[in-house]
Design an enzyme around this catalytic site. Structure first.
Site, mmCIF file in Angstrom:
data_model
loop_
_atom_site.group_PDB
_atom_site.id
_atom_site.type_symbol
_atom_site.label_atom_id
_atom_site.label_comp_id
_atom_site.label_asym_id
_atom_site.label_seq_id
_atom_site.Cartn_x
_atom_site.Cartn_y
_atom_site.Cartn_z
ATOM 1 N N CYS A 62 48.583 26.676 68.247
ATOM 2 C CA CYS A 62 49.139 27.982 68.640
ATOM 3 C C CYS A 62 48.042 28.917 69.129
ATOM 4 O O CYS A 62 48.322 29.861 69.864
ATOM 5 C CB CYS A 62 49.892 28.586 67.471
ATOM 6 S SG CYS A 62 48.886 28.722 65.991
ATOM 7 N N GLU A 118 54.981 30.290 76.830
ATOM 8 C CA GLU A 118 54.218 29.301 76.069
ATOM 9 C C GLU A 118 54.617 27.888 76.501
ATOM 10 O O GLU A 118 55.793 27.528 76.450
ATOM 11 C CB GLU A 118 54.476 29.458 74.564
ATOM 12 C CG GLU A 118 53.594 28.535 73.743
ATOM 13 C CD GLU A 118 53.899 28.575 72.248
ATOM 14 O OE1 GLU A 118 55.067 28.519 71.870
ATOM 15 O OE2 GLU A 118 52.928 28.642 71.455
#
Ligand code: NAD
Length: 452
Positions: A281, A385
């Protein structure tokens, strides 16, 4: 490999429905084993066990719980190689990475919280003639839900503090990567850990995770995963007034200022972009570089990226393995195609069709590290993302413009700044609206870790 079962009240059980799902090796497409496909009934059984155990576990002393954390750390450390092998098999990450990061950090998480507890002073303070005492009490039964990218690393990061503070646990690992959570349950079982304190329920998010979040006896939820799922978790837990911790997605900027010593930092930049196939992440998926050094940066960066050894995760020399699944590969490839449709230029890499990885199983979820230039920093590819081995590179002509570009995202997880002038780096970092900013390093969290 034997089927993966739930661990409830100190014993291993299949799902009450008898249903199973399969966990697959992403490097070969082969089924590793079956896994209990649980539902709300299994969650109810696990929660009842955790609730039953809550009083006695909550009454143990901090010293006893510290001793347990240390025992667990010792047990995992003795099996670090097994953890690394299981993690590499289940996720497709290189064995060297699984050893260095996943296995090592899972052990370190238990040690970290044991040490943390020893270092906590008793807190009292006087106020208006009275003495205030700060007590730390267990919440009760807590639900822990984790993703697939760093399976035991992230699970142990939740389990260790929850146990330390006297809570009992109902945990659910990702359905894609259940093996090391199962290994943790087996390790606790071998240690005769008190039954009911740690319970593990396997299965799909909407069937098991949702039931954990909804269960009225579970008082706190710690969730790590995608932002869209986090939204569902928050919408369920908030009206129930549960304590809630959410660790969600990122679209992190790697900012390279004009004085950055490119040769010295290239290793760090490649690591920030492509560690775990970009499936961390905190990976920097948007590289923002000063236009004065843009062209020379591109040449050096592309060379360094192309030197990465992509291939079979079980080989010692492999630096990048697969992404987590064929489905995820298709999602990442759709973003590569979108980037080109949005006007980007492929600087290296591409889809498995246009840039295949050779010498690996055709059923494997392999992708080459991909760099796309020439995109508007506000386009979809540069703002959503992707969570794969794809970075976009954008030039800026002033620090102000770089700050605007770095902050032009809905996410705010992490970032890094690279410069020869540390003070300048710190000044820039303060202007980034993000939780963590590293200066001249990336993912440097350990004492004595890498970086400058
Ligand atoms: P995901 O959101 O799909 O799944 C995460 C977990 O939630 C899994 O165990 C899943 O089964 C479960 N889940 C799914 N639906 C649920 C529901 N309705 N209720 C409760 N639980 C449910 O995420 P993923 O694809 O496994 O992981 C990748 C994502 O995780 C990326 O977005 C990445 O950025 C994020 N992530 C964040 C951090 C961080 O610390 N911020 C760390 C690692 C990964």
């Amino acid at each position: 490999m034997k089927p993966v079962l739930n661990y409830i009240n100190g014993a291993f059980h299949p799902a009450l429905s008898g249903q199973t799902l399969e966990t697959v090796n992403p490097a070969t497409g082969e089924v590793i084993t079956t896994v209990a496909r649980s539902n709300a009934d299994d969650v109810a059984a696990a929660t009842a066990a955790a609730n039953e155990a809550a009083t006695s576990w909550g009454a143990t002393t901090m010293e006893e719980r510290i001793a347990w954390l240390e025992r667990i750390a010792d047990a995992l450390e003795a099996e670090a190689e097994t953890i690394a092998q299981l993690e590499s098999l289940d996720t497709g990450k290189p064995i060297a990475l699984a050893r260095k990061v996943d296995a090592a950090r899972s052990v370190a998480n238990f040690r970290f919280f044991a040490t943390y507890a020893k270092e906590q002073p008793e807190v009292t303070f006087a106020d208006h003639g009275a003495v205030n005492h700060v007590h730390r009490s267990p919440v009760g039964v807590v639900g822990l839900i984790t993703p697939w990218n760093l399976p035991l690393y992230l699970l142990s990061w939740k389990v260790a503090p929850a146990l330390l503070m006297g809570n009992t646990i109902v945990a659910k690992p990702s359905e894609l990567t259940p093996l090391t959570a199962d290994f943790l349950a087996k390790s606790l079982d071998r240690l005769d850990f008190p039954p009911g304190v740690f319970n593990l329920v396997h299965g799909y998010g909407p069937e098991v995770g949702q039931a954990i979040v909804e269960h009225p006896i579970i008082r706190a939820i710690s969730f790590t995963g995608g932002t869209a799922t986090g939204k569902i978790v928050a919408a369920t837990a908030a009206p129930m007034f549960k304590k809630l911790s959410l660790e969600l997605g990122g679209k992190n900027a790697t900012v390279i200022l004009d004085d950055a010593p490119l040769d010295d930092i290239m290793d760090g930049l490649v690591r920030a972009s492509f560690t775990n196939s970009g499936q961390v992440c905190l990976c920097g998926s948007r590289v923002l570089v000063d236009s004065k050094i843009h062209d020379v940066f591109i040449t050096k960066f592309v060379n360094a990226v192309e030197a990465l050894q992509v291939g079979d995760p079980s080989l010692e020399a492999t630096q990048m393995g697969t992404v987590i699944s064929k489905d995820h590969q298709a999602k990442v490839e759709s973003y590569i195609r979108l980037g080109l449709e949005e006007g980007g230029t492929l600087l290296t890499g591409g889809t498995s069709e246009t840039a295949p990885v050779t010498g690996v199983s055709q059923e494997g979820a392999f992708l080459r590290p991909t760099v796309i230039g020439g995109l508007d920093a506000a386009c979809q590819t540069a703002t959503e993302e992707i969570f794969g081995p794809v970075v976009t590179v954008h030039a800026f002509s002033s620090e102000d413009e770089a700050v605007t570009m770095a902050n032009a995202t809905e996410y705010g997880l992490a970032g890094s700044v690279w410069t020869a002038d540390v003070e300048r780096g710190h000044a820039f970092a303060k202007r980034m609206e993000t939780g963590i900013v590293w200066v001249n390093t990336w993912l440097n969290r350990e004492k004595g870790g890498r970086g400058r």
